[in-house]
Design an enzyme around this catalytic site. Structure first.
Site, PDB file in Angstrom:
ATOM      1  N   CYS A   1      21.907  27.228 -10.754  1.00 29.99           N
ATOM      2  CA  CYS A   1      21.322  25.884 -10.748  1.00 29.99           C
ATOM      3  C   CYS A   1      21.251  25.328 -12.161  1.00 29.99           C
ATOM      4  CB  CYS A   1      19.923  25.927 -10.126  1.00 29.99           C
ATOM      5  SG  CYS A   1      19.071  24.334 -10.139  1.00 29.99           S
TER       6      CYS A   1
ATOM      7  N   CYS B   1       0.871  -1.179   0.000  1.00 32.27           N
ATOM      8  CA  CYS B   1       0.000   0.000   0.000  1.00 32.27           C
ATOM      9  C   CYS B   1       0.910   1.232   0.000  1.00 32.27           C
ATOM     10  CB  CYS B   1      -0.892  -0.020   1.239  1.00 32.27           C
ATOM     11  SG  CYS B   1      -2.090   1.330   1.332  1.00 32.27           S
TER      12      CYS B   1
END
Length: 366
Positions: free
Chosen positions: A215, A156
């Protein structure tokens, strides 16, 4: 609020009993067979995760929270493909082992490779459950013994802990080795992405630029769309540590810069145009060791030149940009000799293609 949270968590415990950790792995043969995936999957820093994950995804993956049932991305997804760790990108589950459990969460009978997950007993909330985590430490969900036969197991799993890669996109996103698990073969026998650039460059057909401007996610996303650019790879250069990882570089202590290696066709795009019309417009070359909210030497502006001619062109373009009056402060872009380039981890490559709407501070200025 406490009772509501307890109800949500308890809903994922509908099994008659929790599966015992560790004693059923041998019985759950891997659905993917002998897939050889030797890539390194690295967990980003906590700072990076807080920046890139949604608040819910961060709480689920890092704090073992549970998302609401029936209101998540994959509980009712029936498309064929691979489910990978949302944090590291490591392959975890296959659509071929997914089934409708009527619980409101994605449910699987087994992982693609039992060695990629860890199962530990969880006695929280006054109940006995088996927590499932990836090898990278990502909280995934829980394991129960009420799944379909013959295995009888139900993983799950929270959708927030997963990223789904459709079969049609596996090769493009670097998971081509897993096509065999779906009875497919790679669309082409072309060499790996990095090798293509090296082969073309060696043949003298292309030219390579090595650029840094903050970045590398946002830099690569803009650079790869430029007419004449054939290939982009993000990685690390300019430092002293051999084969650095993202964790090494993000410390700011190795001297490396987040950078993009750009292979381009000089007949279509000149190095001069790449710098003047694109590189110096997609980032702020006047902020020392910083781009937007990203601060540190790893986010510096730099051109790592690969020849005397590239150095001449880079210095000339930098001087023109500095004298243009478009910036209120002096241009601080470094022009330095290129050294070793280490490709970044797979989850960084083409990041904004894999994660549309992800973090970037890059855009084209007028």
């Amino acid at each position: 609020m406490v009772s509501l949270v307890f109800a949500v968590l308890a809903a994922c415990t509908q099994a008659s009993s929790a599966a015992a950790p560790g004693n059923t792995s041998a019985q759950r043969s891997e659905s993917a067979g002998a897939v050889k995936d030797s890539r390194r999957y690295e967990k980003p820093s906590d700072e990076e995760l807080r920046r890139t994950l949604s608040p819910l995804a961060y709480d689920v993956t890092q704090k073992a929270a549970t998302e609401p049932p029936f209101r998540n991305a994959y509980w009712n997804n029936h498309e064929e493909g691979l489910y990978v760790d949302a944090v590291t990108g490591e392959p975890l589950f296959s659509s071929r082992d997914k089934f409708d459990s009527n619980t409101g969460w994605p449910s699987f009978t087994r992982p693609v490779d039992a060695s990629r997950i860890e199962e530990t007993r969880d006695s929280s909330l006054g109940m006995e459950r088996v927590e499932v985590r990836s090898k990278g430490g990502t909280h995934l969900g829980h394991l129960f013994d009420d799944g379909p036969k013959p295995l009888g197991t139900r993983y799950c799993i929270n959708s927030a802990s997963l990223r789904f890669v459709p079969v049609a996109a596996l090769e493009k996103e670097g998971y081509g080795a897993w096509l065999k698990a779906f009875g497919r073969e790679p669309a082409s026998a072309a060499p790996a992405k990095t090798d293509v650039g090296k082969a073309l460059a060696a043949a003298g057909v292309t030219e390579t630029a090595l650029l840094a401007g903050g970045c590398f996610w946002g830099m690569e996303d803009l650079l790869r769309k430029i007419p004449g650019v054939l290939q982009t790879d993000v990685g690390y250069t300019g430092g002293g540590l051999k084969s650095p990882t993202y964790q090494d570089v993000s410390s700011g202590e190795t001297g490396h810069a987040e950078s993009v290696r750009v292979v381009f066709d000089p007949k279509v795009l000149s190095f001069e145009t790449l710098l003047e019309k694109w590189f110096f417009r997609m980032h702020d070359p006047t902020t020392l060791n910083r781009q937007g909210n990203d601060v540190g030497t790893q986010y510096r502006s730099a051109i790592f030149v690969m020849s005397d001619e590239q150095r001449r062109v880079a210095e000339a373009v930098k001087a023109r940009v500095n004298a243009s009056g478009k910036w209120n402060r002096p241009v601080v872009t470094q022009v330095v000799q290129a050294g070793e380039f280490t490709p970044a981890e797979s989850y960084h490559q083409d990041y904004l293609v894999k994660n549309p709407g992800g973090y970037t501070c890059h855009y084209m200025r007028d």
